[in-house]
Every structure is written in structure tokens, then in C-alpha cells.
Write a protein that holds these residues in place. Structure first.
Motif, PDB file in Angstrom:
ATOM      1  N   GLN A  36       3.466  81.230  82.710  1.00 14.14           N
ATOM      2  CA  GLN A  36       3.981  80.584  81.361  1.00 14.14           C
ATOM      3  C   GLN A  36       4.871  81.564  81.101  1.00 14.14           C
ATOM      4  N   LEU A  37       4.182  82.176  80.332  1.00 10.44           N
ATOM      5  CA  LEU A  37       4.653  83.483  79.061  1.00 10.44           C
ATOM      6  C   LEU A  37       5.886  83.966  80.446  1.00 10.44           C
ATOM      7  N   ARG A  38       5.863  84.627  80.994  1.00 11.38           N
ATOM      8  CA  ARG A  38       6.169  84.992  81.886  1.00 11.38           C
ATOM      9  C   ARG A  38       7.770  84.564  82.157  1.00 11.38           C
ATOM     10  N   VAL A  39       7.512  83.201  82.675  1.00 12.66           N
ATOM     11  CA  VAL A  39       8.507  82.207  83.017  1.00 12.66           C
ATOM     12  C   VAL A  39       9.380  82.180  82.024  1.00 12.66           C
ATOM     13  N   VAL A  43      11.146  81.029  74.731  1.00  5.24           N
ATOM     14  CA  VAL A  43      10.683  79.950  74.901  1.00  5.24           C
ATOM     15  C   VAL A  43       9.340  79.436  75.588  1.00  5.24           C
ATOM     16  N   ARG A  44       9.565  78.384  75.502  1.00  5.77           N
ATOM     17  CA  ARG A  44       7.834  77.776  76.016  1.00  5.77           C
ATOM     18  C   ARG A  44       8.212  76.360  76.750  1.00  5.77           C
ATOM     19  N   THR A  45       7.101  76.970  78.121  1.00  6.60           N
ATOM     20  CA  THR A  45       7.522  76.606  78.574  1.00  6.60           C
ATOM     21  C   THR A  45       6.109  75.373  79.383  1.00  6.60           C
ATOM     22  N   SER A  46       6.669  74.429  80.351  1.00 14.44           N
ATOM     23  CA  SER A  46       5.682  73.657  80.518  1.00 14.44           C
ATOM     24  C   SER A  46       4.054  73.613  80.935  1.00 14.44           C
ATOM     25  N   PRO A  47       2.709  73.191  81.458  1.00 14.19           N
ATOM     26  CA  PRO A  47       2.139  74.129  82.146  1.00 14.19           C
ATOM     27  C   PRO A  47       2.907  73.520  83.677  1.00 14.19           C
ATOM     28  N   ASP A  48       3.916  72.880  84.166  1.00 12.76           N
ATOM     29  CA  ASP A  48       4.322  72.770  84.684  1.00 12.76           C
ATOM     30  C   ASP A  48       5.535  73.061  85.620  1.00 12.76           C
ATOM     31  N   LYS A  67       8.236  72.574  84.443  1.00  9.14           N
ATOM     32  CA  LYS A  67       8.763  71.877  84.552  1.00  9.14           C
ATOM     33  C   LYS A  67       9.951  71.364  83.211  1.00  9.14           C
ATOM     34  N   ILE A  68       9.243  71.596  82.413  1.00  8.79           N
ATOM     35  CA  ILE A  68      10.429  71.627  80.808  1.00  8.79           C
ATOM     36  C   ILE A  68      10.115  72.673  79.741  1.00  8.79           C
ATOM     37  N   ALA A  69      11.349  73.650  79.263  1.00 12.27           N
ATOM     38  CA  ALA A  69      11.573  74.442  78.605  1.00 12.27           C
ATOM     39  C   ALA A  69      12.421  74.076  77.095  1.00 12.27           C
ATOM     40  N   THR A  70      11.167  74.643  76.306  1.00 11.16           N
ATOM     41  CA  THR A  70      11.881  74.111  74.615  1.00 11.16           C
ATOM     42  C   THR A  70      12.023  75.675  74.218  1.00 11.16           C
ATOM     43  N   LEU A 101      14.096  79.674  89.998  1.00  7.20           N
ATOM     44  CA  LEU A 101      12.526  79.071  89.806  1.00  7.20           C
ATOM     45  C   LEU A 101      13.145  77.637  91.325  1.00  7.20           C
ATOM     46  N   LYS A 102      11.667  76.990  91.457  1.00  5.37           N
ATOM     47  CA  LYS A 102      11.610  75.665  92.299  1.00  5.37           C
ATOM     48  C   LYS A 102      12.273  74.862  92.037  1.00  5.37           C
ATOM     49  N   ASN A 103      12.644  74.716  90.760  1.00  2.80           N
ATOM     50  CA  ASN A 103      13.347  73.753  90.157  1.00  2.80           C
ATOM     51  C   ASN A 103      13.607  74.079  89.162  1.00  2.80           C
ATOM     52  N   ALA A 104      15.233  73.966  88.136  1.00  2.02           N
ATOM     53  CA  ALA A 104      15.084  74.161  87.099  1.00  2.02           C
ATOM     54  C   ALA A 104      14.804  73.562  86.143  1.00  2.02           C
ATOM     55  N   PRO A 105      14.218  74.187  84.485  1.00  5.43           N
ATOM     56  CA  PRO A 105      13.521  73.234  83.677  1.00  5.43           C
ATOM     57  C   PRO A 105      14.791  72.475  82.966  1.00  5.43           C
ATOM     58  N   ASP A 106      14.049  71.014  82.439  1.00  3.33           N
ATOM     59  CA  ASP A 106      14.512  70.480  81.665  1.00  3.33           C
ATOM     60  C   ASP A 106      14.271  71.431  79.931  1.00  3.33           C
ATOM     61  N   LEU A 107      15.833  71.087  79.687  1.00  2.98           N
ATOM     62  CA  LEU A 107      16.086  72.423  78.619  1.00  2.98           C
ATOM     63  C   LEU A 107      15.847  71.219  76.896  1.00  2.98           C
ATOM     64  N   ARG A 108      14.972  71.757  76.190  1.00  5.02           N
ATOM     65  CA  ARG A 108      14.443  71.111  74.796  1.00  5.02           C
ATOM     66  C   ARG A 108      15.383  71.850  73.897  1.00  5.02           C
TER      67      ARG A 108
END
Length: 142
Positions: free
Chosen positions: A16-19, A51-56, A58-61, A96-103
């Protein structure tokens, strides 16, 4: 009962930190280059602090701050308005496999640092810190 792997309080994983850092750099580059087709957003200089990402993943804050701390609401509104375009540009730069939803949220770190400096500048805090320094050195022999 089985332990939920997403509810541990250990903090974010190395992945998560790396991504999050890769996404932060890519978004910084995109905003710096002015790749967004929004003149209101392009005239603002926006710093991507974290940028903080969810464990999966799929969401990047995304924690941002406009230069000088002014026009915060305008910056957040512009980023939210262009979220789809930012996500598309991000998916071109970051594999990435999926582009994360950005918040998007305002980065309050700078405000907290200023508040901490103000606390340390108070007379009673400075006095307590000075007393503590004197106590540490009083009992030492060399």
C-alpha cells in the motif's frame, strides 16, 4: 471467529505504501505538466502531499494542498470535477491491474505543524522544556 485481514491496526502494508507513493508521484507530474483540460485547475499550483490506498488498492485518497494554502475549496472542486480524466491519465503512467478510484482531501499536515510550533513557542511549554533539560544534566558526572 475468523480474524478479518483488513481490520488489523498495524497500519498500511508495504505494498500500500509503495503504490501510494507511485500514485503520488504520477499525479504530481500530471498536475505539474498541466495535462488536464481544465483552465481553472491548471492555473492553480497543487501539491500532492500523500496518497493512502485501501488494502485492495481500489481506492486512493489523495491529500492535496494548493500553493500558499489559498483556494482550497476551488482546488478540491476542480480535482473532483476532473477525477475521470485524472484517473485515465494515471492509468497510462502507472501500471496497475485497476486504476483506483480517486478521492481528494485537503492535506492538514501543514496546519498541524503550525499548531505544534505555536504550542512549543508558549512560555509555559518552553519553561517546562527548559526545566527538563536542566534536570537531565544536573545529576551527571563526567
Amino acid at each position: 471467529m475468523a480474524k478479518n485481514r483488513f481490520s488489523s491496526t498495524a497500519g498500511p502494508s508495504q505494498r500500500q505504501l509503495r503504490v501510494g507513493e507511485v500514485i503520488r508521484r504520477a499525479l504530481s507530474d500530471i498536475l505539474n505538466r498541466g495535462d488536464i483540460h481544465d483552465p481553472d485547475l491548471n492555473r492553480l499550483s497543487v501539491t500532492v502531499g500523500e496518497v493512502r490506498t485501501s488494502p485492495d488498492l481500489k481506492i486512493a485518497t489523495v491529500y492535496v494542498m494548493p500553493l500558499g494554502g489559498q483556494h482550497r475549496d476551488e482546488a478540491i472542486a476542480g480535482l473532483k470535477r476532473n477525477k475521470g480524466e485524472l484517473r485515465r491519465l494515471l492509468s497510462k503512467e502507472v501500471v496497475l491491474k485497476n486504476a483506483p478510484d480517486l478521492r481528494f482531501q485537503i492535506d492538514e499536515t501543514f496546519d498541524r505543524m503550525d499548531h505544534t510550533r505555536e504550542l512549543f513557542a508558549r512560555d509555559e511549554v518552553r519553561r517546562d522544556l527548559d526545566d527538563e533539560d536542566e534536570d537531565d544534566g544536573a545529576g551527571e558526572e563526567r
